[in-house]
Design an enzyme around this catalytic site. Structure first.
Site, PDB file in Angstrom:
ATOM      1  N   GLU A 175       0.819  -1.252   0.039  1.00 25.50           N
ATOM      2  CA  GLU A 175       0.058  -0.009  -0.057  1.00 25.50           C
ATOM      3  C   GLU A 175       0.823   1.335   0.025  1.00 25.50           C
ATOM      4  O   GLU A 175       1.724   1.471   0.803  1.00 25.50           O
ATOM      5  CB  GLU A 175      -0.998   0.098   1.156  1.00 25.50           C
ATOM      6  CG  GLU A 175      -1.866  -0.954   1.324  1.00 25.50           C
ATOM      7  CD  GLU A 175      -2.815  -0.880   2.660  1.00 25.50           C
ATOM      8  OE1 GLU A 175      -2.624   0.201   3.503  1.00 25.50           O
ATOM      9  OE2 GLU A 175      -3.344  -1.877   3.019  1.00 25.50           O
ATOM     10  N   GLU A 218      -9.499  -1.955  -1.843  1.00 23.59           N
ATOM     11  CA  GLU A 218      -9.765  -0.913  -0.730  1.00 23.59           C
ATOM     12  C   GLU A 218      -9.735   0.342  -1.533  1.00 23.59           C
ATOM     13  O   GLU A 218      -9.748   1.644  -1.099  1.00 23.59           O
ATOM     14  CB  GLU A 218      -8.419  -0.939   0.119  1.00 23.59           C
ATOM     15  CG  GLU A 218      -8.292  -2.169   0.968  1.00 23.59           C
ATOM     16  CD  GLU A 218      -6.986  -2.236   1.965  1.00 23.59           C
ATOM     17  OE1 GLU A 218      -6.452  -1.219   1.880  1.00 23.59           O
ATOM     18  OE2 GLU A 218      -6.817  -3.170   2.512  1.00 23.59           O
ATOM     19  N   LYS A 356      -6.357  -3.260  14.815  1.00 24.92           N
ATOM     20  CA  LYS A 356      -7.205  -3.787  14.044  1.00 24.92           C
ATOM     21  C   LYS A 356      -8.001  -4.842  14.776  1.00 24.92           C
ATOM     22  O   LYS A 356      -7.712  -5.632  15.573  1.00 24.92           O
ATOM     23  CB  LYS A 356      -6.784  -4.957  13.079  1.00 24.92           C
ATOM     24  CG  LYS A 356      -5.963  -3.952  11.656  1.00 24.92           C
ATOM     25  CD  LYS A 356      -5.425  -5.124  10.897  1.00 24.92           C
ATOM     26  CE  LYS A 356      -4.899  -4.278   9.468  1.00 24.92           C
ATOM     27  NZ  LYS A 356      -4.128  -5.178   8.856  1.00 24.92           N
ATOM     28  N   ARG A 385     -10.040  -3.781   7.401  1.00 27.85           N
ATOM     29  CA  ARG A 385      -9.499  -4.913   6.623  1.00 27.85           C
ATOM     30  C   ARG A 385      -9.768  -4.713   5.269  1.00 27.85           C
ATOM     31  O   ARG A 385     -10.616  -4.037   4.720  1.00 27.85           O
ATOM     32  CB  ARG A 385      -9.932  -6.090   7.393  1.00 27.85           C
ATOM     33  CG  ARG A 385      -9.811  -6.498   8.824  1.00 27.85           C
ATOM     34  CD  ARG A 385      -8.343  -6.325   9.250  1.00 27.85           C
ATOM     35  NE  ARG A 385      -7.261  -7.135   8.636  1.00 27.85           N
ATOM     36  CZ  ARG A 385      -6.865  -8.197   9.265  1.00 27.85           C
ATOM     37  NH1 ARG A 385      -7.048  -8.716  10.578  1.00 27.85           N
ATOM     38  NH2 ARG A 385      -5.743  -9.052   8.644  1.00 27.85           N
TER      39      ARG A 385
END
EC number: 4.2.1.11
Length: 446
Positions: A175, A218, A356, A385
């Site tokens: 990412e 995402e 998370k 997530r």
């Protein structure tokens, strides 16, 4: 007046990737309170167990009927009649008594499933907030012992370029995020982020063709980028073109466990190519040197999972080298687990936690992990997530815990924007009692 749990019903729903997940309706004298749990793609091996059916004839083995059954037949009967404001008591009862499974790192939820326990834990928080006649974010702040008068709005970390296990390109790092630390408010930070996102989209279209503007799980783009330098150059150019140079910084999630070879103790930056380029197989030290070089060249303020989840030594080397200026975030390394956090503190392995809730499996334990990190002057980034639902719980959680930073995808796809939109509402409702973390995002510790 006691507000007792009168009924609990779980069902199988679909997440944003079309995989089943768990949703719970929890009923009290005040109404029905609902929660749905997310699911990860690149999961750490030390995470609490997400229970799947493994029945290949149904949803390719990813069904959650057993978790549903565990809620409806094992957990629910034990919780009926309990006061929904007893969050810690109920969480501990589910984790320690009803499940009771353990590993060397603590309660593993391998009997009932972290997805079963967490769905109830989240729904109970919502019921508890209603019973206390307050908002979810203020109720969560009370549970964590935080200030409920003056609250902090987080900086959004928007995942706009995808690689690694999240994408079909050659890019090894998972990412690349834009972080609008120079904005005056959360609302403006999202505007900066959205404008950079659209600028990036048009740059990608020009350079790689219209197919490259399809979005991933995402909401980010996955153009045929070969390496981190190319991705970072593209981001820097887009930030500048959008007019936000110096106001929008960059964060990376490397997810290095995905391309680590445990036998040779090396990292393969060309792991998605069948006949990989051997010059791109790096030692831990070479990877340390690469990160140092990238941080000098680009406005990078945060690096998540730079090494394998068991490579404590190189984590510590990197944190010592650049940790003063750059946030080194443990995700697969820590899995929101207080015992793993203790080990990382002892080894000085990193300086921030990725929080998370489904990695640990209950809200009480997630709060404990956050407080332990903050007590030791670490940053904490609340995270979604890759398999998400429309549930916005983490938006309230990030404000409650005053962590000052959240990552929940690009400003695209409704299951991502649902969280950001909830933060718009919270910022509006707080008015003068809410302040934006901005460039102090690592310091929201009180």
């Amino acid at each position: 007046m006691a507000h007792v749990i009168t009924r609990i019903n779980a069902r199988e729903i679909l997440d944003s990737r079309g995989n089943p997940t768990v949703e719970v309706d929890l009923e009290t004298t005040l109404g029905i309170f609902r929660a749905a749990v997310p699911s990860g793609a690149s999961t750490g091996i030390y995470e609490a167990l997400e229970l799947r059916d493994n029945d290949k004839s149904r949803y390719l083995g990813k069904g959650v009927q057993q978790a549903i059954k565990n809620i409806n037949e094992i957990i629910a009967p034990k919780l009926i009649g309990l006061d929904c404001r007893e969050q810690k008591k109920i969480d501990n009862m589910m984790v320690q008594e009803l499940d009771g499974s353990k590993t060397e790192w603590g309660w593993s939820k391998s009997k009932l499933g972290a997805n079963a326990i967490l769905a109830i834990s989240m729904a109970i928080c919502r019921a508890g907030a209603a019973a206390n006649k307050t908002s979810l974010y203020k109720y969560l702040a009370q549970l964590a012992g935080k200030n409920t008068e003056k609250m902090i709005l987080p900086v959004p970390c928007l995942n706009v370029i995808n690689g690694g296990s999240h994408a079909g390109n050659k890019l090894s790092f998972q990412e690349f995020m834009i972080v609008p630390v120079g904005a005056p408010s959360f609302k403006e930070a999202m505007r900066y982020g959205a404008e950079v996102y659209h600028t990036l989209k048009s740059e990608i279209k020009k350079k790689y063709g219209i197919d490259a503007t399809n979005v991933g799980d995402e909401g980010g783009f996955a153009p045929n980028i070969l390496n981190a330098h190319e991705a970072l150059d593209l981001l820097v150019a887009s930030i500048k073109k959008a007019g936000y140079e110096n106001k929008v910084k960059i964060a990376m999630d490397v997810a290095a466990s995905e391309f680590y070879n445990i036998e040779t103790k090396t990292y393969d930056l060309d792991f998605k190519t069948p006949n990989n380029d051997k010059s791109l197989v790096k030692t831990g030290q070479e990877l340390v040197d690469l990160y140092i070089e990238l941080v000098k060249k680009y406005p990078i303020i945060s690096i998540e999972d730079p090494f394998d989840q068991d490579d404590w030594e190189n984590y510590a080397k990197l944190t010592e080298a650049i940790g003063k200026d750059v946030q080194i975030v443990g995700d697969d390394l820590l899995v929101t687990n207080p015992t793993r956090i203790e080990k990382a503190l002892e080894k000085k392995a990193c300086n921030a936690l990725l929080l998370k809730v489904n990695q640990i499996g209950s809200i009480t334990e997630a709060i404990e992990a956050c407080l332990l990190s903050q007590k030791n002057n670490w940053g904490v980034m609340v995270s979604h997530r890759s398999g998400e639902t429309e549930d916005v719980f983490i938006a309230d959680l990030v404000v409650a815990l005053r962590t000052g930073q959240i990552k929940t995808g690009a400003p695209c796809r409704s299951e991502r924007n649902a969280k950001y939109n909830q933060l718009f509402r919270i910022e509006e409702s707080l008015g003068a009692n809410g302040s934006f973390a901005g460039d102090k995002f690592r310091l929201q510790l009180n």
